[in-house]
Design an enzyme around this catalytic site. Structure first.
Site, PDB file in Angstrom:
ATOM      1  N   LYS A 133       0.847  -1.251  -0.012  1.00 35.20           N
ATOM      2  CA  LYS A 133       0.037   0.197   0.012  1.00 35.20           C
ATOM      3  C   LYS A 133       0.863   1.148   0.064  1.00 35.20           C
ATOM      4  O   LYS A 133       1.802   1.560   0.796  1.00 35.20           O
ATOM      5  CB  LYS A 133      -0.704  -0.021   1.323  1.00 35.20           C
ATOM      6  CG  LYS A 133      -2.236   0.305   1.136  1.00 35.20           C
ATOM      7  CD  LYS A 133      -3.013   0.060   2.393  1.00 35.20           C
ATOM      8  CE  LYS A 133      -4.455   0.486   2.353  1.00 35.20           C
ATOM      9  NZ  LYS A 133      -5.144   0.322   3.862  1.00 35.20           N
TER      10      LYS A 133
HETATM   11  O1  G3P Z   1      -9.237   1.419   4.508  1.00 35.32           O
HETATM   12  C1  G3P Z   1      -8.860   2.984   5.047  1.00 35.32           C
HETATM   13  C2  G3P Z   1      -9.547   2.853   6.172  1.00 35.32           C
HETATM   14  O2  G3P Z   1      -8.817   2.140   7.472  1.00 35.32           O
HETATM   15  C3  G3P Z   1      -9.561   4.375   6.845  1.00 35.32           C
HETATM   16  O3  G3P Z   1     -10.785   4.521   7.684  1.00 35.32           O
HETATM   17  O4  G3P Z   1     -12.647   5.199   8.904  1.00 35.32           O
HETATM   18  O5  G3P Z   1     -10.113   5.734   9.465  1.00 35.32           O
HETATM   19  O6  G3P Z   1     -11.398   7.062   7.460  1.00 35.32           O
HETATM   20  P1  G3P Z   1     -11.295   5.763   8.378  1.00 35.32           P
END
Ligand code: G3P
Length: 215
Positions: A83
């Protein structure tokens, strides 16, 4: 739509894998830190549980560093993809890693232009962050639709991972818009299973079964 789990928690991964619905796993440095583990140990363990793509994020911000990290991460298991956070250096690194058959998941995608460039550089996956766009008053799912449309227009085979999924409606919208994959946190996967009418129906069937035994 393929379903990945967005976590570094081994027990959650084991549990969801046992449901027979899991196609892969995404992690990021925040998720790894939450589990108080290190990236290598964590993704190695995951690769012993799940037979599908597993994202491991590089932390370098220059192309040479990303390439070096990417090569090391890819050696851990054949299912590991690297990633990289969307930026010019990541595009350069993607070109090199892709030429070595190392899969890249370009993350932190917030515009269709970024997704198109990542795909052109050779990324196998792009990860638009739906919830974080909602956070700033934009409609995150529209980004998924734009990217899916562009990739279909040009038969680009880079897969779209709807990420930053915060509730079941995000997962539904990703599926309606034709995302190849949604990477979904554990709690949301659990919410996607349940429906109050299903619970009510199960109770009713059991109650009727008990009644019929007595008659
Ligand atoms: O896949 C990306 C994710 O982990 C981010 O999620 O909820 O931190 O925006 P969030």
């Amino acid at each position: 739509m393929k379903i990945f789990i967005d976590t570094a928690n081994i027990e959650m991964i084991r549990e969801i894998n046992s449901w027979g619905i899991l196609d892969g796993v995404t992690t990021n440095p925040s998720l790894i830190a939450k589990e108080k583990t290190d990236l290598r140990t964590c993704v190695k363990k995951i690769s012993e549980i799940v037979d599908g793509p597993i994202s491991a994020e590089a932390i370098s911000l220059d192309a040479d560093g990303m390439i070096k990290e990417g090569r090391e991460l890819a050696k851990i298991h054949k299912n590991i993809n690297v990633k990289l956070p969307m930026c010019i250096e990541a595009l350069k690194a993607t070109k090199v890693l892709a030429s070595e058959n190392i899969d890249v998941n370009m993350t932190l995608i917030f515009s269709p232009h970024q997704a198109l460039l990542a795909a052109k550089a050779g990324a196998r996956f792009v990860s638009p962050f739906v919830g974080r766009l909602d956070d700033i008053g934009q409609v995150g799912s529209e980004l998924v639709m734009q990217i899916v449309t562009i990739f279909r227009n040009y038969r680009i085979d880079t897969e779209v991972i709807a990420a930053s999924i915060r509730h079941p409606i995000h997962a539904l919208e990703a599926a309606m818009m034709g995302a190849d994959i949604a990477t979904i946190p554990y709690d949301i996967l659990k919410k996607m299973v349940s429906h109050p009418k299903t619970d009510e129906g199960i109770k009713l069937f059991l109650a009727d079964y008990e009644k019929s035994k007595k008659s």
